[in-house]
Design a protein around this motif. Structure first.
Motif, short mmCIF file in Angstrom:
data_model
loop_
_atom_site.label_atom_id
_atom_site.label_comp_id
_atom_site.label_asym_id
_atom_site.label_seq_id
_atom_site.Cartn_x
_atom_site.Cartn_y
_atom_site.Cartn_z
N GLU A 124 0.84 -1.21 0.00
CA GLU A 124 0.00 0.00 0.00
C GLU A 124 0.87 1.25 0.00
O GLU A 124 0.61 2.20 -0.71
CB GLU A 124 -0.90 0.01 1.23
N ASP A 125 1.94 1.21 0.83
CA ASP A 125 2.84 2.37 0.90
C ASP A 125 3.44 2.65 -0.47
O ASP A 125 3.57 3.79 -0.87
CB ASP A 125 3.97 2.11 1.90
N LEU A 126 3.80 1.59 -1.20
CA LEU A 126 4.41 1.75 -2.52
C LEU A 126 3.41 2.40 -3.48
O LEU A 126 3.76 3.33 -4.21
CB LEU A 126 4.89 0.41 -3.07
N ASN A 127 2.17 1.93 -3.46
CA ASN A 127 1.17 2.53 -4.35
C ASN A 127 0.96 4.02 -4.04
O ASN A 127 0.83 4.83 -4.96
CB ASN A 127 -0.17 1.78 -4.24
N GLU A 128 0.95 4.35 -2.76
CA GLU A 128 0.83 5.77 -2.38
C GLU A 128 2.02 6.56 -2.90
O GLU A 128 1.88 7.67 -3.41
CB GLU A 128 0.74 5.91 -0.84
N ARG A 129 3.20 5.96 -2.77
CA ARG A 129 4.42 6.64 -3.22
C ARG A 129 4.39 6.84 -4.74
O ARG A 129 4.76 7.89 -5.25
CB ARG A 129 5.63 5.78 -2.82
N LEU A 130 3.94 5.81 -5.46
CA LEU A 130 3.87 5.93 -6.93
C LEU A 130 2.88 7.01 -7.34
O LEU A 130 3.16 7.80 -8.24
CB LEU A 130 3.48 4.57 -7.54
N PRO A 138 2.66 18.43 -13.61
CA PRO A 138 1.60 18.13 -14.59
C PRO A 138 2.09 17.18 -15.69
O PRO A 138 1.32 16.37 -16.20
CB PRO A 138 1.25 19.51 -15.17
N CYS A 139 3.35 17.30 -16.07
CA CYS A 139 3.92 16.45 -17.12
C CYS A 139 5.11 15.73 -16.50
O CYS A 139 6.10 16.36 -16.12
CB CYS A 139 4.36 17.34 -18.27
N MET A 140 5.01 14.40 -16.34
CA MET A 140 6.01 13.64 -15.57
C MET A 140 6.55 12.49 -16.43
O MET A 140 5.77 11.67 -16.94
CB MET A 140 5.32 13.10 -14.31
N LEU A 141 7.87 12.44 -16.57
CA LEU A 141 8.51 11.42 -17.41
C LEU A 141 9.32 10.46 -16.54
O LEU A 141 10.22 10.90 -15.82
CB LEU A 141 9.43 12.09 -18.43
N PHE A 142 8.98 9.19 -16.59
CA PHE A 142 9.79 8.15 -15.93
C PHE A 142 10.70 7.55 -17.00
O PHE A 142 10.23 7.01 -18.00
CB PHE A 142 8.88 7.09 -15.31
N ASN A 199 -1.00 15.04 -15.93
CA ASN A 199 -2.03 15.21 -14.89
C ASN A 199 -2.37 13.89 -14.20
O ASN A 199 -3.54 13.56 -13.97
CB ASN A 199 -3.29 15.86 -15.49
N GLY A 200 -1.32 13.10 -13.90
CA GLY A 200 -1.51 11.87 -13.14
C GLY A 200 -1.98 10.68 -13.95
O GLY A 200 -2.18 9.59 -13.41
#
Length: 328
Positions: A124-130, A138-142, A199-200
């Motif tokens: 659960e902690d990992l999902n929250e962190r992700l 707004p624009c996020m690149l992994f 935007n997520g």
């Protein structure tokens, strides 16, 4: 038999050797600093816990003395506790919370005989962190590597497209965090990198970004990047008093920054900080913009006051308080 003791990690190699031991038991690492009184208190708490939890390995790691480890695990303040099992980080606790530390040690230690993946709480902690990471901007690149140093051809191509259209984005290096790298594949049901989020929401990888570029949609989806000059102007005016430094209020990452923080804290003034180690563009750009080659740099009401030497002189002459209020 000698009483169990809190171990001290003295180097990167020593930390990695201790990390291997977490294959057999829970490893709790306290990232601390000698100048923070809360850290000394929490070291005493760990010394008590080690007596009642003989199966758990407790380690102190001086955050500023081994910056490679602190940066790898994104330690931004002290005290911070990381919990490891099977060489993987499974939990994190920020701050001096003795009851919460005790509770988490007990919880994770009781699950020590199971693989880390069977423990539902860290999942659960990992999902929250992700979720938080995906929504950092707004624009996020992994991607593999950083915008300055991409580490694969696909990441380089997607950067070229975003930069060509002068789109504003933040990035995360998945090579720096194996838990995020694997977790995000499952979380988003998308097996490869790079991954672009707006935007997520997951947009997709290189092929989809190429299609959006060709159709003209990409331009409308991401915010346009400010020019560097506009960005620097906005940053130096973000607060009435702002310090550009190595590290932040909680953890300075160089001696000059630490000294200037002490002076500002004693001056009793509200101020903000900006960590130039986290933004190479600002770090280099501000040197030229202000014609001042070193850090830290202190600004009051958008005007450069100077670095540590000038702040020390102002303090000694008794002028610092009025300069911090008026900027003159």
């Amino acid at each position: 038999m000698a009483a169990a003791a809190v171990l001290e990690a003295g180097s990167v190699r020593h930390f990695e050797e201790l990390l291997q031991k977490s294959d057999k038991s829970l490893l709790v690492v306290h990232f601390w600093a000698p100048w923070a009184p809360q850290c000394s208190q929490m070291n005493e708490v760990m010394a008590e816990l080690v007596k009642v939890q003989p199966g758990v390995t407790f380690v102190k790691l001086e955050a500023e003395a081994i910056p490679e480890v602190s940066e790898k695990y994104e330690i931004t303040s002290v005290p911070t506790f990381l919990f490891f099992k099977n060489s993987q980080k499974i939990d994190k606790l920020d701050g001096a919370h003795a009851p919460e530390l005790t509770k988490r040690v007990q919880r994770h230690a009781s699950n020590a005989s199971f693989p880390a993946t069977s423990n539902s709480a860290p999942k659960e902690d990992l999902n929250e962190r992700l979720k938080k990471l995906i929504n950092v901007a707004p624009c996020m690149l992994f991607m593999k590597g950083s915008p300055q140093e991409p580490r694969c051809g696909f990441s380089r191509q997607i950067l070229d497209i975003l930069n060509k259209h002068k789109l504003q984005f933040s990035s995360f290096d998945i090579l720096s965090d194996e838990v995020v790298r694997q977790g995000l594949k499952t979380f988003s049901n998308w097996p490869t990198y790079p991954q672009l989020y707006i935007n997520g929401e997951l947009i997709g990888g290189l092929d989809i970004v190429k299609e959006l570029e060709a159709s003209g949609e990409l331009e409308t989806m991401c915010p346009k990047a400010q020019s560097l000059e506009d960005r620097l102007k906005a940053l130096i005016n973000k607060a009435s008093v702002i310090l550009f430094m190595k590290g932040n209020k909680q953890m300075a990452k160089c001696g000059f920054s630490r000294q200037i923080l002490e002076i500002l804290n004693n001056a009793g003034v509200d101020y903000e900080t900006f960590d130039i180690l986290e933004d190479e563009e600002v770090r280099q750009g501000l040197k030229s913009y202000s014609n001042w080659p070193t850090y830290p740099q202190l600004y009051v009401k958008g005007e450069l006051i100077g670095g540590l030497d000038i702040v020390k002189e102002l303090k000694e002459s008794g002028e610092l308080a009025s300069v911090l209020k008026s900027g003159h």
